[in-house]
Design a protein around this motif. Structure first.
Motif, mmCIF file in Angstrom:
data_model
loop_
_atom_site.group_PDB
_atom_site.id
_atom_site.type_symbol
_atom_site.label_atom_id
_atom_site.label_comp_id
_atom_site.label_asym_id
_atom_site.label_seq_id
_atom_site.Cartn_x
_atom_site.Cartn_y
_atom_site.Cartn_z
ATOM 1 N N ALA A 27 0.830 -1.508 0.114
ATOM 2 C CA ALA A 27 0.642 -0.278 0.057
ATOM 3 C C ALA A 27 0.967 1.015 -0.025
ATOM 4 O O ALA A 27 1.977 1.342 0.769
ATOM 5 C CB ALA A 27 -0.808 0.046 1.450
ATOM 6 N N PRO A 28 0.454 2.350 -0.646
ATOM 7 C CA PRO A 28 1.035 3.733 -1.272
ATOM 8 C C PRO A 28 1.746 4.216 0.886
ATOM 9 O O PRO A 28 0.398 3.789 1.744
ATOM 10 C CB PRO A 28 0.274 4.278 -1.177
ATOM 11 N N PRO A 29 2.411 4.783 1.113
ATOM 12 C CA PRO A 29 2.851 4.900 2.492
ATOM 13 C C PRO A 29 1.508 6.542 3.442
ATOM 14 O O PRO A 29 1.034 6.915 1.668
ATOM 15 C CB PRO A 29 4.081 5.668 2.624
ATOM 16 N N ARG A 30 1.670 6.417 4.165
ATOM 17 C CA ARG A 30 0.655 7.320 4.601
ATOM 18 C C ARG A 30 0.974 8.401 4.123
ATOM 19 O O ARG A 30 2.425 8.925 4.725
ATOM 20 C CB ARG A 30 0.808 6.934 6.343
ATOM 21 N N PRO A 31 0.314 9.559 3.876
ATOM 22 C CA PRO A 31 1.012 11.063 3.766
ATOM 23 C C PRO A 31 1.642 11.789 4.757
ATOM 24 O O PRO A 31 2.318 12.705 4.892
ATOM 25 C CB PRO A 31 0.088 11.653 3.291
ATOM 26 N N TRP A 32 0.932 11.174 6.091
ATOM 27 C CA TRP A 32 1.277 12.380 7.475
ATOM 28 C C TRP A 32 3.617 11.941 7.771
ATOM 29 O O TRP A 32 4.151 12.780 8.116
ATOM 30 C CB TRP A 32 0.936 11.440 9.048
ATOM 31 N N ARG A 33 3.378 10.957 6.942
ATOM 32 C CA ARG A 33 5.235 10.916 6.982
ATOM 33 C C ARG A 33 6.117 11.447 6.431
ATOM 34 O O ARG A 33 7.186 12.331 6.529
ATOM 35 C CB ARG A 33 6.496 9.103 7.058
ATOM 36 N N ASP A 34 5.634 11.750 4.586
ATOM 37 C CA ASP A 34 6.130 12.631 3.884
ATOM 38 C C ASP A 34 6.006 14.016 4.397
ATOM 39 O O ASP A 34 6.843 14.844 3.825
ATOM 40 C CB ASP A 34 5.327 12.013 2.491
#
Length: 104
Positions: free
Chosen positions: A19-26
Motif C-alpha cells: 500500500a502507498p505510505p501514509r502522507p503524514w510521514r512525507d
C-alpha cells in the motif's frame, strides 16, 4: 476458456504491491526540512532585532498570526503529500482549510 480461467491467466505472473505510505510521514519530513531551512536562512540573514522574542511574547496577535501560518504550512504539507499518491481520495476539507487559514 471461461471467464474465471481468463482472469486467472491474466493475474498469474502479477505480484502483490504494498500500500502507498501514509502522507503524514512525507509531510513530516517536508515540514521539518522546510521549517529548519527557513529558520536557518532567517538566522543567517540576521533580520532578528534585539527584543524580538520579548515582543512576540508580549503580543497575542503576533502569536496568533504565527500559529495560523504554522497551521497553514502543516495543512498544505499534508495536501502536497496526499496529492503525490494518485490512489488517495480527494481532500476537500483540508484544501478548504489551507485556503482559509492564510486569510485568517
Amino acid at each position: 476458456m471461461t471467464r474465471d480461467e481468463w482472469i486467472d491467466r491474466l493475474v498469474d505472473d502479477l505480484t502483490p504491491v504494498v500500500a502507498p505510505p501514509r502522507p503524514w510521514r512525507d509531510a513530516g519530513v517536508w515540514l521539518a526540512l522546510a521549517w529548519s531551512s527557513t529558520l536557518l536562512l532567517t538566522v543567517l540573514m540576521g533580520p532578528f532585532r534585539a527584543g524580538a522574542a520579548a515582543e512576540w511574547l508580549a503580543s497575542s496577535r503576533f502569536q496568533l498570526e504565527t500559529v495560523v501560518v504554522a497551521l497553514a504550512s502543516v495543512v498544505t504539507g499534508v495536501l502536497v503529500a496526499r496529492a503525490a499518491i494518485p490512489a488517495r481520495g480527494a481532500a476537500r476539507s483540508p484544501l478548504l482549510a489551507a485556503l482559509l487559514l492564510p486569510g485568517a
